[in-house]
Design an enzyme around this catalytic site. Structure first.
Site, PDB file in Angstrom:
ATOM      1  N   ASP A  94     -27.087 -92.432  35.534  1.00  0.00           N
ATOM      2  CA  ASP A  94     -26.032 -91.780  36.306  1.00  0.00           C
ATOM      3  C   ASP A  94     -24.662 -92.034  35.685  1.00  0.00           C
ATOM      4  O   ASP A  94     -24.141 -93.146  35.762  1.00  0.00           O
ATOM      5  CB  ASP A  94     -26.086 -92.312  37.744  1.00  0.00           C
ATOM      6  CG  ASP A  94     -25.011 -91.732  38.634  1.00  0.00           C
ATOM      7  OD1 ASP A  94     -24.502 -90.643  38.316  1.00  0.00           O
ATOM      8  OD2 ASP A  94     -24.685 -92.369  39.654  1.00  0.00           O
ATOM      9  N   ASP A 276     -21.295 -85.255  35.362  1.00  0.00           N
ATOM     10  CA  ASP A 276     -22.091 -86.225  36.119  1.00  0.00           C
ATOM     11  C   ASP A 276     -23.581 -85.933  36.027  1.00  0.00           C
ATOM     12  O   ASP A 276     -24.080 -84.988  36.633  1.00  0.00           O
ATOM     13  CB  ASP A 276     -21.642 -86.214  37.584  1.00  0.00           C
ATOM     14  CG  ASP A 276     -22.394 -87.232  38.429  1.00  0.00           C
ATOM     15  OD1 ASP A 276     -22.880 -88.233  37.859  1.00  0.00           O
ATOM     16  OD2 ASP A 276     -22.499 -87.034  39.645  1.00  0.00           O
TER      17      ASP A 276
END
EC number: 3.4.23.-
Length: 383
Positions: A94, A276
């Site tokens: 992430d 992201d």
């Protein structure tokens, strides 16, 4: 999934970079939909992607904590190991957060019990710190402790890594997620309690050829890859365009505008965007997203999601993100997805944050390079 561990045990190749395969799994959103639980989830849990990014603007930054994580749409996972002998875990890589955490055997929550749990007593290299850790979610808090052990990512062995061990995970819905934990690849300023992130430890221990990593995301279940220490030219065509990081916390950049049907439809005065890997959608301010949904012909359903007629997709317009004066078109085939029930969903999502989140929908189209040495993001057309 565990068979992926064999693939992950690859050696660093002769080109000096290390590759870790990712698997694309079913999103929690679709699992809950199939089980008839999605409506209940959305009724009882305010789902706002923007809450993941409370520190996107440094002038309002006061206290650095682990950002909120929304698991509803995470879908790419890879395998790492922790301890000696190694214990394997499936994690989301992430770029929107900076801590590593996995479930602990001390956790009795159903969400922990349905996943792999780390057992400190079975690792000869584990050290307890006595430190507590709290990670905030839209569905509640994940409580845990901080331990120190060897973390292995592909062939890269980080021998002194602090990581979170969850002792309580909130909400019954966490039972259904397909990953055990999170490995954050954001900047150190985002890390809870000043913990050095895994990537930074790799750099500090001179494990990487270059101080960067890159990500290729496939639409297929297999074939996605995180590349540590370099750039793999087999995953893209054409040249790499480099964009400076505008705030060294998230992988945040400045965006010029968003165009649909040759008309500027959003971000007209410029805006901030975060690349992201931990968000599958493209999210932005509600009014702008509503304008995009209208422009592409998407209609809102009872869940608050937006759907389109599957037979119209080939005629739908590109959504073009203009960054650094360069246009990055995302076609309708990339920003729509069939939900398994014969309906095609739009992958644009409202957010309360005054910024844009370019998640996996965007990264699948553009191979993304995260260059910490030069604080920049590289984008190239993915194969």
């Amino acid at each position: 999934m565990r068979s992926l561990a064999l693939l992950c045990a690859v050696l660093a190749l002769s080109d000096g970079i290390t590759r870790l395969p990712l698997e694309r799994g079913k999103k929690l959103r679709e699992i809950l939909r199939e089980k008839g639980l999605l409506h209940h989830f959305l009724q009882h849990h305010r789902y706002d992607i923007g809450t993941k990014f409370p520190h996107a603007f440094p002038d309002v930054l006061t206290v650095v904590t682990e950002p909120l994580l929304n698991t509803l749409d995470m879908e790419y996972y890879g395998t790492i190991s922790i301890g000696t002998p190694p214990q394997d875990f499936t994690v989301v890589f992430d770029t929107g957060s900076s801590n590593l955490w996995v479930p602990s055997v001390s956790c009795t929550s159903p969400a922990c019990q349905s996943h792999q749990m780390f057992n400190p007593s079975q690792s000869s290299t584990y050290k307890s710190t006595g430190q507590n850790l709290s990670i905030h979610y839209g569905t509640g808090d994940m409580e845990g402790t901080v331990g120190c052990d060897t973390v292995t990512v592909a062939s890269l062995m980080d021998t002194n890594q602090l990581f979170g061990l969850s002792t309580s995970e909130p909400g019954q819905f966490f039972v259904y997620v397909k990953f055990d934990g999170i490995l954050g690849l954001g900047y150190p300023s985002l890390a809870a309690d000043g913990i050095t992130p895994v990537f930074d430890n790799m750099v500090n221990e001179s494990l990487l050829e270059q101080n960067l990593f890159s990500v290729y995301l496939s639409r297929e279940p297999m074939g996605s890859m995180v590349v540590f220490g370099g750039i793999d030219e087999s995953y893209f065509t054409g040249s790499i365009n480099w964009i400076p990081v505008s705030y060294q916390g998230y992988w945040q950049i400045s965006m010029d505008s968003i165009i649909v049907n040759k008309q500027e439809i959003a971000c007209s005065s410029g805006c901030q965007a975060i690349i992201d890997t931990g968000t599958s959608l493209v999210a932005g301010p509600a009014s702008d997203i509503n304008d995009i949904q209208s422009a592409v012909g998407a209609n809102q359903n009872t869940y608050g999601e937006y759907s389109v007629n599957c037979s119209h997709i080939l005629a739908m317009p590109d959504v073009v993100f203009v960054i650094g004066g360069i246009q990055y078109p995302v076609p309708a085939l990339a920003y729509t997805e069939q939900n398994g029930q014969g309906t095609c969903m739009s992958s644009f999502q409202n957010s309360s944050a005054d910024l844009w989140i370019l998640g996996d929908v965007f990264i699948r189209v553009y191979y993304s390079i995260f260059d910490r040495a030069n604080n920049r993001v590289g984008l190239a057309k993915a194969i």
